[in-house]
Design an enzyme around this catalytic site. Structure first.
Site, PDB file in Angstrom:
ATOM      1  N   TYR A 181     -29.425  25.063 132.342  1.00  0.00           N
ATOM      2  CA  TYR A 181     -28.709  23.959 133.003  1.00  0.00           C
ATOM      3  C   TYR A 181     -28.403  24.376 134.425  1.00  0.00           C
ATOM      4  O   TYR A 181     -28.040  25.528 134.696  1.00  0.00           O
ATOM      5  CB  TYR A 181     -27.400  23.650 132.274  1.00  0.00           C
ATOM      6  CG  TYR A 181     -26.553  22.605 132.981  1.00  0.00           C
ATOM      7  CD1 TYR A 181     -26.736  21.253 132.730  1.00  0.00           C
ATOM      8  CD2 TYR A 181     -25.591  22.985 133.924  1.00  0.00           C
ATOM      9  CE1 TYR A 181     -25.984  20.298 133.394  1.00  0.00           C
ATOM     10  CE2 TYR A 181     -24.834  22.035 134.584  1.00  0.00           C
ATOM     11  CZ  TYR A 181     -25.035  20.695 134.317  1.00  0.00           C
ATOM     12  OH  TYR A 181     -24.300  19.752 134.987  1.00  0.00           O
TER      13      TYR A 181
ATOM     14  N   GLU B  37     -28.092  17.251 139.492  1.00  0.00           N
ATOM     15  CA  GLU B  37     -28.092  17.887 138.167  1.00  0.00           C
ATOM     16  C   GLU B  37     -29.518  17.983 137.661  1.00  0.00           C
ATOM     17  O   GLU B  37     -30.242  16.988 137.622  1.00  0.00           O
ATOM     18  CB  GLU B  37     -27.240  17.086 137.182  1.00  0.00           C
ATOM     19  CG  GLU B  37     -27.183  17.723 135.795  1.00  0.00           C
ATOM     20  CD  GLU B  37     -26.391  16.888 134.807  1.00  0.00           C
ATOM     21  OE1 GLU B  37     -25.321  17.350 134.375  1.00  0.00           O
ATOM     22  OE2 GLU B  37     -26.845  15.778 134.476  1.00  0.00           O
TER      23      GLU B  37
END
Length: 385
Positions: free
Chosen positions: A109, A197
């Site tokens: 992530y 993101e």
């Protein structure tokens, strides 16, 4: 302003960040064209909407034939996809992204955001990426890694290496991750982003680092100097009322309550909503008309509020600092007459010429209730709704 995944990946590639090869289609007739261009024997079909949680909502499908691709695209295109982020109504899928599949060894992530507490850009990473990253943050917060960027020096090489080591990378992957992080930081700054993101950021079986998914939000206040990104805006993904407010230069966010709010100033708007909740009501919106509200602005605001058929009462809370209260009252009266408001309107004015403004409202002959204080206004609005 949100970008679609395929748009965000176009920007990533401009900054040297690798993404899967993909083709965007708007109807099932182009399915075979997409598979011919991508090659291979299986593909991923991804609904393009401005919301997360698509995978769990059926918006991401693995297909192994052209017919299966057509069927998957047919299920998605033109339909509303509801996820936990856009419930209850969802958003219409106008396009799907068809991508090649990759042999994934690990899912990581990565995100860049503006941390308001530290007033710095912060890099957040985790060795546990994928669809359950929110649960990872809740259950195992130690797996969430952070590096804060100095506003003058920016993201430094040593910070990138710190993250790479903490993510369990080794060898040439450390150098590649360092370059990816520096490129992403440069993208964040140069394109005036408020959030970037990449989830998941994957390591393939061949050792490559690839951005498998991407969410990108551009700061609305910087769109005047980001014309190429501004042109990518998809208004079909916005709430219709929010789109109308944006066109009118108003700050509006639709909520699920039944008391419409019209306030000048974001802080005062938040306080107004808090008091409505405190006294048992539910605000239907956040609406900041700004410090220089005019009769025309107020009329547009009334129209946008009334477009929500759940609204049963309207609370107007204006502080007359830049604009005198009598001028504001005149604008409210004209707006109510022009729009033809049929539901109760509660008005709380404060500031210069407040008594004259309240007198004008009282003598207007319209269905307008003047409140002395914000607390009284909130109670009256809740009762009226």
């Amino acid at each position: 302003m949100n970008l679609h995944e395929y748009q965000a990946k176009e920007v990533l590639r401009e900054y040297g960040i690798t993404t899967p090869h993909g083709v965007v289609i708007e109807n099932t007739l182009h399915a075979e064209v997409a598979t011919n261009e991508l090659g291979g024997h299986q593909w991923v079909v991804k609904a393009q909407i401005h919301a997360g949680g698509r995978g769990k909502a059926g918006g991401v499908k693995l297909v192994k034939s052209v017919d299966a691709l057509r069927a998957a695209a047919d299920v998605l295109l033109g339909k509303s996809l509801v996820t936990y982020q856009n419930a209850p109504h969802g958003q219409i899928v106008s396009r799907v992204l068809v991508e090649e599949t990759l042999a994934i060894a690990r899912e990581l992530y990565l995100s860049f955001l503006v941390d308001r507490e530290s007033e710095r850009i912060t890099v957040i990473a985790s060795p546990a990426g994928g669809m359950d990253i929110e649960e990872v943050a809740r259950a195992t917060p130690e797996k969430i890694l952070r590096e804060t960027c100095d506003p003058l020096m920016g993201l430094q090489d040593f910070q990138c290496r710190n993250l790479a080591f903490a993510l369990g990378l080794s060898g040439k992957q450390i150098t590649e991750m360092t370059q990816l992080l520096l490129n992403a930081y440069r993208l964040f700054m140069q394109r005036d982003l408020s959030m970037l993101e990449i989830n998941p950021l994957v390591l393939t079986a061949a050792g490559a680092i690839v951005a498998l998914d991407c969410k990108m939000i551009v700061d609305d206040n910087a769109l005047y100097r980001q014309s190429l990104l501004a042109d990518k805006r998809d208004v079909s993904q916005d709430d219709a009322k929010e789109a109308a407010a944006h066109a009118a230069g108003l700050n509006y966010i639709a909520l699920a309550g039944n008391i419409g709010c019209m306030v000048n100033g974001a802080g005062l708007a938040m306080a107004t909503m808090d008091l409505i909740k405190l006294h048992g009501g539910m605000p239907a919106n956040f609406l900041d008309v700004g410090g220089g509200a005019t009769a025309e602005t107020v009329a547009k605001a009334f129209k946008i509020i009334l477009a929500d058929h759940n609204v049963k009462a309207i609370l107007v809370n204006i502080f007359g600092g830049i604009m005198r209260c009598d001028i504001i009252a005149e604008g409210i009266i004209k707006a109510v007459q022009e729009v033809g408001v049929k539901i109760p309107v509660i008005v709380r004015l404060e500031g210069t010429n407040v008594e004259l403004g309240r007198k004008m409202l009282a003598e207007s002959g319209l269905k307008i209730v003047s409140a002395e204080s914000l607390t009284d206004a909130a109670k009256l609005a809740v009762a009226a709704a």
